[in-house]
Design a protein around this motif. Structure first.
Motif, PDB file in Angstrom:
ATOM      1  N   MET A   1     -50.826   5.188  35.644  1.00 48.58           N
ATOM      2  CA  MET A   1     -51.658   6.165  36.335  1.00 48.58           C
ATOM      3  C   MET A   1     -50.832   7.381  36.744  1.00 48.58           C
ATOM      4  SD  MET A   1     -54.712   6.901  37.318  1.00 48.58           S
ATOM      5  CE  MET A   1     -55.640   5.371  37.423  1.00 48.58           C
ATOM      6  N   ILE A   2     -49.590   7.151  37.189  1.00 47.73           N
ATOM      7  CA  ILE A   2     -48.718   8.257  37.581  1.00 47.73           C
ATOM      8  C   ILE A   2     -48.425   9.142  36.383  1.00 47.73           C
ATOM      9  CG2 ILE A   2     -46.425   8.861  38.445  1.00 47.73           C
ATOM     10  CD1 ILE A   2     -46.476   6.326  40.120  1.00 47.73           C
ATOM     11  N   ALA A   3     -48.132   8.513  35.243  1.00 40.56           N
ATOM     12  CA  ALA A   3     -47.822   9.277  34.038  1.00 40.56           C
ATOM     13  C   ALA A   3     -49.012  10.137  33.614  1.00 40.56           C
ATOM     14  CB  ALA A   3     -47.422   8.329  32.911  1.00 40.56           C
ATOM     15  N   ILE A   4     -50.219   9.595  33.736  1.00 42.62           N
ATOM     16  CA  ILE A   4     -51.420  10.347  33.371  1.00 42.62           C
ATOM     17  C   ILE A   4     -51.568  11.568  34.272  1.00 42.62           C
ATOM     18  CG2 ILE A   4     -53.942  10.283  33.269  1.00 42.62           C
ATOM     19  CD1 ILE A   4     -53.759   7.342  32.527  1.00 42.62           C
ATOM     20  N   GLY A   5     -51.369  11.359  35.579  1.00 43.95           N
ATOM     21  CA  GLY A   5     -51.481  12.464  36.522  1.00 43.95           C
ATOM     22  C   GLY A   5     -50.462  13.552  36.248  1.00 43.95           C
ATOM     23  N   MET A   6     -49.241  13.146  35.943  1.00 43.59           N
ATOM     24  CA  MET A   6     -48.188  14.116  35.647  1.00 43.59           C
ATOM     25  C   MET A   6     -48.510  14.892  34.373  1.00 43.59           C
ATOM     26  SD  MET A   6     -44.984  11.607  36.570  1.00 43.59           S
ATOM     27  CE  MET A   6     -43.687  12.727  36.071  1.00 43.59           C
ATOM     28  N   TRP A   7     -49.026  14.190  33.371  1.00 45.32           N
ATOM     29  CA  TRP A   7     -49.335  14.833  32.096  1.00 45.32           C
ATOM     30  C   TRP A   7     -50.477  15.832  32.235  1.00 45.32           C
ATOM     31  CZ3 TRP A   7     -47.095  15.112  27.404  1.00 45.32           C
ATOM     32  CH2 TRP A   7     -47.866  15.626  26.348  1.00 45.32           C
ATOM     33  N   THR A   8     -51.522  15.433  32.937  1.00 43.64           N
ATOM     34  CA  THR A   8     -52.703  16.293  33.054  1.00 43.64           C
ATOM     35  C   THR A   8     -52.477  17.483  33.985  1.00 43.64           C
ATOM     36  OG1 THR A   8     -53.581  14.830  34.798  1.00 43.64           O
ATOM     37  CG2 THR A   8     -54.334  14.442  32.540  1.00 43.64           C
ATOM     38  N   SER A   9     -51.354  17.508  34.693  1.00 52.41           N
ATOM     39  CA  SER A   9     -51.050  18.667  35.533  1.00 52.41           C
ATOM     40  C   SER A   9     -50.826  19.912  34.683  1.00 52.41           C
ATOM     41  CB  SER A   9     -49.801  18.399  36.385  1.00 52.41           C
ATOM     42  OG  SER A   9     -48.628  18.394  35.580  1.00 52.41           O
ATOM     43  N   GLY A  10     -50.407  19.694  33.430  1.00 52.58           N
ATOM     44  CA  GLY A  10     -50.206  20.806  32.515  1.00 52.58           C
ATOM     45  C   GLY A  10     -48.847  21.469  32.613  1.00 52.58           C
ATOM     46  N   GLU A  11     -48.090  21.161  33.638  1.00 48.53           N
ATOM     47  CA  GLU A  11     -46.768  21.761  33.804  1.00 48.53           C
ATOM     48  C   GLU A  11     -45.771  21.100  32.857  1.00 48.53           C
ATOM     49  OE1 GLU A  11     -45.617  21.517  37.858  1.00 48.53           O
ATOM     50  OE2 GLU A  11     -47.394  22.577  38.601  1.00 48.53           O
ATOM     51  N   GLN A  12     -44.958  21.909  32.197  1.00 50.86           N
ATOM     52  CA  GLN A  12     -44.046  21.389  31.190  1.00 50.86           C
ATOM     53  C   GLN A  12     -43.059  20.390  31.773  1.00 50.86           C
ATOM     54  OE1 GLN A  12     -44.352  21.887  27.888  1.00 50.86           O
ATOM     55  NE2 GLN A  12     -42.805  20.269  27.773  1.00 50.86           N
ATOM     56  N   SER A  13     -42.526  20.684  32.955  1.00 50.30           N
ATOM     57  CA  SER A  13     -41.560  19.770  33.564  1.00 50.30           C
ATOM     58  C   SER A  13     -42.212  18.434  33.902  1.00 50.30           C
ATOM     59  CB  SER A  13     -40.968  20.398  34.834  1.00 50.30           C
ATOM     60  OG  SER A  13     -41.994  20.689  35.778  1.00 50.30           O
ATOM     61  N   ALA A  14     -43.448  18.501  34.388  1.00 46.67           N
ATOM     62  CA  ALA A  14     -44.175  17.277  34.730  1.00 46.67           C
ATOM     63  C   ALA A  14     -44.501  16.484  33.470  1.00 46.67           C
ATOM     64  CB  ALA A  14     -45.453  17.615  35.487  1.00 46.67           C
ATOM     65  N   ARG A  15     -44.848  17.186  32.407  1.00 48.13           N
ATOM     66  CA  ARG A  15     -45.166  16.505  31.151  1.00 48.13           C
ATOM     67  C   ARG A  15     -43.931  15.830  30.560  1.00 48.13           C
ATOM     68  NH1 ARG A  15     -49.775  19.145  27.304  1.00 48.13           N
ATOM     69  NH2 ARG A  15     -51.512  18.749  28.738  1.00 48.13           N
ATOM     70  N   SER A  16     -42.795  16.486  30.678  1.00 47.00           N
ATOM     71  CA  SER A  16     -41.552  15.891  30.181  1.00 47.00           C
ATOM     72  C   SER A  16     -41.221  14.622  30.960  1.00 47.00           C
ATOM     73  CB  SER A  16     -40.400  16.896  30.304  1.00 47.00           C
ATOM     74  OG  SER A  16     -40.633  18.026  29.489  1.00 47.00           O
ATOM     75  N   ALA A  17     -41.437  14.679  32.271  1.00 47.36           N
ATOM     76  CA  ALA A  17     -41.194  13.508  33.113  1.00 47.36           C
ATOM     77  C   ALA A  17     -42.189  12.399  32.783  1.00 47.36           C
ATOM     78  CB  ALA A  17     -41.295  13.891  34.585  1.00 47.36           C
ATOM     79  N   ALA A  18     -43.423  12.792  32.461  1.00 44.39           N
ATOM     80  CA  ALA A  18     -44.451  11.814  32.107  1.00 44.39           C
ATOM     81  C   ALA A  18     -44.076  11.079  30.824  1.00 44.39           C
ATOM     82  CB  ALA A  18     -45.801  12.507  31.940  1.00 44.39           C
ATOM     83  N   VAL A  19     -43.554  11.813  29.855  1.00 45.71           N
ATOM     84  CA  VAL A  19     -43.139  11.202  28.589  1.00 45.71           C
ATOM     85  C   VAL A  19     -41.990  10.223  28.825  1.00 45.71           C
ATOM     86  CG1 VAL A  19     -42.077  11.642  26.346  1.00 45.71           C
ATOM     87  CG2 VAL A  19     -43.915  13.130  27.167  1.00 45.71           C
ATOM     88  N   GLU A  20     -41.058  10.620  29.676  1.00 44.73           N
ATOM     89  CA  GLU A  20     -39.918   9.747  29.984  1.00 44.73           C
ATOM     90  C   GLU A  20     -40.396   8.467  30.672  1.00 44.73           C
ATOM     91  OE1 GLU A  20     -35.698   9.824  32.501  1.00 44.73           O
ATOM     92  OE2 GLU A  20     -36.863  11.669  32.209  1.00 44.73           O
TER      93      GLU A  20
END
Length: 210
Positions: A1-20
């Motif tokens: 759920m955390i990864a989904i939230g980070m990804w959908t934020s749209g911010e590149q840094s958050a998306r990179s963290a979500a992938v990790e």
């Protein structure tokens, strides 16, 4: 759920963290497969322990994969595509639930006794029902080159009644729970409510492609 939230934020840094985070969880799930995958364990049965929290986490993980890797792609049947590796994971999850008898209401009821707190029983049963429906709905919306658009779960397998009282389920705090619990009839462990099973409406659901 955390990864989904980070990804959908749209911010590149958050998306990179979500992938990790996704990669770490993916490794953990697959590396510990023997601890949760009951799909091919012959001795697995309804009386075995149901690792519902783990299964919920795997379901969310698959959803994360679809959101992060799918890029919104759908086929001509308007179904989301799923990579073969994630399909295998989802197939094992469905197979495990099936092997453990989690789609059969009497098996769900059998996990509890008359001595258990009624609210504890209600929450536990609702949790299994809502998880199974979420799993069914996800499978119905997916497509893969190896599935021929056949859902991994059919409505005929859902041999339990629909979830009840969303307000009670979504209650926050004791006061809200007490208010919403007044209109909820607690579970009877002696009544399998067979007439209300979702499977009884399978023909309608299949006709509507639901």
């Amino acid at each position: 759920m955390i990864a989904i939230g980070m990804w959908t934020s749209g911010e590149q840094s958050a998306r990179s963290a979500a992938v990790e985070l996704y990669d770490q969880l993916d490794f953990a799930i697959r590396n510990q497969r023997e601890k949760w995958d009951a799909s091919e364990v012959e001795e697995a049965c309804s009386s075995c322990f149901w690792p519902i929290a783990t299964y919920q986490a795997i379901l969310l993980h698959v959803i994360s994969s679809i959101i992060m890797k799918g890029d919104g792609l759908v086929n001509v049947h308007l179904k989301a595509t799923i990579p073969a590796t994630d399909l295998a994971l989802l197939t094992s999850l469905v197979g495990s639930c099936r092997r453990l008898g989690m789609f059969f209401y009497p098996n769900i009821l059998a996990k509890y006794s008359e001595a258990d707190l009624p609210s504890f029983v209600w929450v536990g049963i609702e949790e299994v029902k809502r998880f199974s429906i979420a799993l069914y709905k996800l499978c119905a919306k997916l497509s893969s080159s190896t599935t021929e658009d056949r859902s991994l779960i059919t409505a005929r397998e859902l041999q339990f009644p629909l979830p009840s009282n969303d307000q009670l389920w979504n209650s926050v705090g004791k006061d809200e729970w007490d208010v919403n619990a007044k209109v909820e009839h607690m579970v009877s462990l002696k009544d399998d409510l067979q007439a209300k099973w979702i499977s009884k409406s399978a023909d309608i659901l299949e006709c509507l492609d639901l």
